[in-house]
Design a protein around this motif. Structure first.
Motif, PDB file in Angstrom:
ATOM      1  N   GLU A  41      43.851  38.770  34.567  1.00  0.00           N
ATOM      2  CA  GLU A  41      44.581  39.834  34.444  1.00  0.00           C
ATOM      3  C   GLU A  41      43.549  40.843  34.559  1.00  0.00           C
ATOM      4  O   GLU A  41      42.419  40.543  33.531  1.00  0.00           O
ATOM      5  CB  GLU A  41      45.605  39.979  33.259  1.00  0.00           C
ATOM      6  CG  GLU A  41      46.323  41.160  33.255  1.00  0.00           C
ATOM      7  CD  GLU A  41      47.377  41.305  32.145  1.00  0.00           C
ATOM      8  OE1 GLU A  41      48.376  41.517  32.420  1.00  0.00           O
ATOM      9  OE2 GLU A  41      46.812  41.145  31.148  1.00  0.00           O
TER      10      GLU A  41
ATOM     11  N   MET B 263      49.495  45.242  34.250  1.00  0.00           N
ATOM     12  CA  MET B 263      48.108  45.119  34.666  1.00  0.00           C
ATOM     13  C   MET B 263      48.097  44.304  35.901  1.00  0.00           C
ATOM     14  O   MET B 263      48.927  43.259  35.777  1.00  0.00           O
ATOM     15  CB  MET B 263      47.154  44.644  33.665  1.00  0.00           C
ATOM     16  CG  MET B 263      45.570  44.686  34.177  1.00  0.00           C
ATOM     17  SD  MET B 263      44.537  44.417  32.882  1.00  0.00           S
ATOM     18  CE  MET B 263      44.978  45.482  31.487  1.00  0.00           C
ATOM     19  N   PRO B 264      47.297  44.154  36.986  1.00  0.00           N
ATOM     20  CA  PRO B 264      47.470  43.513  37.912  1.00  0.00           C
ATOM     21  C   PRO B 264      46.665  42.130  37.607  1.00  0.00           C
ATOM     22  O   PRO B 264      46.077  42.058  36.787  1.00  0.00           O
ATOM     23  CB  PRO B 264      46.304  44.163  39.146  1.00  0.00           C
ATOM     24  CG  PRO B 264      46.266  45.738  38.530  1.00  0.00           C
ATOM     25  CD  PRO B 264      46.495  45.676  37.281  1.00  0.00           C
ATOM     26  N   ARG B 265      47.488  41.159  38.385  1.00  0.00           N
ATOM     27  CA  ARG B 265      47.085  39.620  38.037  1.00  0.00           C
ATOM     28  C   ARG B 265      46.378  39.238  39.381  1.00  0.00           C
ATOM     29  O   ARG B 265      46.743  39.794  40.589  1.00  0.00           O
ATOM     30  CB  ARG B 265      48.348  38.738  38.238  1.00  0.00           C
ATOM     31  CG  ARG B 265      48.946  39.118  36.667  1.00  0.00           C
ATOM     32  CD  ARG B 265      50.517  38.425  36.554  1.00  0.00           C
ATOM     33  NE  ARG B 265      51.140  38.472  37.881  1.00  0.00           N
ATOM     34  CZ  ARG B 265      51.872  37.623  38.524  1.00  0.00           C
ATOM     35  NH1 ARG B 265      51.784  36.387  38.112  1.00  0.00           N
ATOM     36  NH2 ARG B 265      52.357  37.767  39.557  1.00  0.00           N
ATOM     37  N   PHE B 266      45.504  38.222  39.145  1.00  0.00           N
ATOM     38  CA  PHE B 266      44.564  38.088  40.362  1.00  0.00           C
ATOM     39  C   PHE B 266      44.710  36.349  40.199  1.00  0.00           C
ATOM     40  O   PHE B 266      44.408  35.608  39.057  1.00  0.00           O
ATOM     41  CB  PHE B 266      43.120  38.388  40.198  1.00  0.00           C
ATOM     42  CG  PHE B 266      43.162  39.775  40.362  1.00  0.00           C
ATOM     43  CD1 PHE B 266      43.023  40.334  41.715  1.00  0.00           C
ATOM     44  CD2 PHE B 266      43.386  40.515  39.067  1.00  0.00           C
ATOM     45  CE1 PHE B 266      42.968  41.869  41.824  1.00  0.00           C
ATOM     46  CE2 PHE B 266      43.257  41.900  39.402  1.00  0.00           C
ATOM     47  CZ  PHE B 266      43.163  42.550  40.617  1.00  0.00           C
TER      48      PHE B 266
ATOM     49  N   VAL C  55      50.469  39.799  44.982  1.00  0.00           N
ATOM     50  CA  VAL C  55      50.829  41.214  45.866  1.00  0.00           C
ATOM     51  C   VAL C  55      52.574  41.038  45.743  1.00  0.00           C
ATOM     52  O   VAL C  55      53.349  42.224  46.258  1.00  0.00           O
ATOM     53  CB  VAL C  55      50.489  41.341  47.093  1.00  0.00           C
ATOM     54  CG1 VAL C  55      48.958  41.246  47.316  1.00  0.00           C
ATOM     55  CG2 VAL C  55      51.004  40.036  48.123  1.00  0.00           C
ATOM     56  N   THR C  56      52.942  40.225  45.016  1.00  0.00           N
ATOM     57  CA  THR C  56      54.604  40.146  44.844  1.00  0.00           C
ATOM     58  C   THR C  56      54.941  39.916  43.452  1.00  0.00           C
ATOM     59  O   THR C  56      54.108  39.593  42.742  1.00  0.00           O
ATOM     60  CB  THR C  56      55.278  39.066  45.619  1.00  0.00           C
ATOM     61  OG1 THR C  56      54.874  37.646  45.219  1.00  0.00           O
ATOM     62  CG2 THR C  56      54.880  39.351  47.105  1.00  0.00           C
TER      63      THR C  56
ATOM     64  N   PRO D  86      44.426  39.215  44.602  1.00  0.00           N
ATOM     65  CA  PRO D  86      45.614  39.702  43.898  1.00  0.00           C
ATOM     66  C   PRO D  86      46.726  39.020  44.394  1.00  0.00           C
ATOM     67  O   PRO D  86      47.220  38.817  45.480  1.00  0.00           O
ATOM     68  CB  PRO D  86      45.534  41.121  44.415  1.00  0.00           C
ATOM     69  CG  PRO D  86      45.069  41.064  45.701  1.00  0.00           C
ATOM     70  CD  PRO D  86      43.819  39.781  45.832  1.00  0.00           C
TER      71      PRO D  86
ATOM     72  N   GLU E  52      42.018  45.079  35.643  1.00  0.00           N
ATOM     73  CA  GLU E  52      42.485  46.639  36.191  1.00  0.00           C
ATOM     74  C   GLU E  52      42.015  46.557  37.641  1.00  0.00           C
ATOM     75  O   GLU E  52      43.008  47.187  38.305  1.00  0.00           O
ATOM     76  CB  GLU E  52      41.344  47.533  35.489  1.00  0.00           C
ATOM     77  CG  GLU E  52      41.669  47.829  33.915  1.00  0.00           C
ATOM     78  CD  GLU E  52      43.213  48.639  33.778  1.00  0.00           C
ATOM     79  OE1 GLU E  52      43.582  49.067  34.918  1.00  0.00           O
ATOM     80  OE2 GLU E  52      43.491  48.237  32.660  1.00  0.00           O
ATOM     81  N   THR E  53      41.282  45.767  38.093  1.00  0.00           N
ATOM     82  CA  THR E  53      40.746  45.853  39.482  1.00  0.00           C
ATOM     83  C   THR E  53      40.378  44.516  40.065  1.00  0.00           C
ATOM     84  O   THR E  53      40.066  43.411  39.083  1.00  0.00           O
ATOM     85  CB  THR E  53      39.654  46.658  39.995  1.00  0.00           C
ATOM     86  OG1 THR E  53      38.551  46.413  39.371  1.00  0.00           O
ATOM     87  CG2 THR E  53      40.236  48.190  39.486  1.00  0.00           C
ATOM     88  N   ALA E  54      40.481  44.075  41.378  1.00  0.00           N
ATOM     89  CA  ALA E  54      39.823  42.837  41.978  1.00  0.00           C
ATOM     90  C   ALA E  54      38.367  42.796  41.361  1.00  0.00           C
ATOM     91  O   ALA E  54      37.752  41.730  40.963  1.00  0.00           O
ATOM     92  CB  ALA E  54      39.663  42.815  43.222  1.00  0.00           C
TER      93      ALA E  54
END
Length: 112
Positions: free
Chosen positions: A80, A1-4, A111-112, A109, A82-84
């Motif tokens: 964490e 899941m994306p991290r922010f 990005v690496t 977000p 799903e989206t920004a």
């Protein structure tokens, strides 16, 4: 899941206003805000990867050396989602905005 990365911001004039309040009033706001902050973290615990913390004065390093700097950053945490947009929605009722004199929460977000 994306991290922010979520960065808490505060305008200097808002902090100055808060600091100008009588000490008892500041303490009452702090007490209410800390309770609500803990409750917010509990409600969103599944999304919080790093509780981060509050930060102080800025020192900037450039190719020209080290200097003092100013920015609106006063704290951060890592979430964490799903989206920004989903990450941002976590903060709509955050005490940084509803109790303390916070200006906003910037969501970025990783990005690496």
């Amino acid at each position: 899941m994306p991290r922010f990365l979520a960065v808490y911001t505060m305008k200097p004039e808002n902090l100055a206003w808060f600091r100008s309040l009588p000490k008892a009033e500041q303490d009452a706001i702090d007490a209410q805000g800390v309770r609500q902050w803990a409750a917010w973290e509990e409600r969103n615990a599944v999304s919080i990867l790093d509780r981060g913390g509050m930060v102080g004065k800025t020192t900037r390093v450039t190719k020209h050396g080290v200097t003092e700097a100013r920015n609106p950053f006063c704290g951060y945490l890592v979430v964490e989602a799903e989206t920004a947009d989903a990450a941002a929605r976590l903060f709509l009722d955050h005490p940084h905005l509803t109790v303390f004199p916070g200006d906003g929460v910037d969501i970025m977000p990783f990005v690496t």
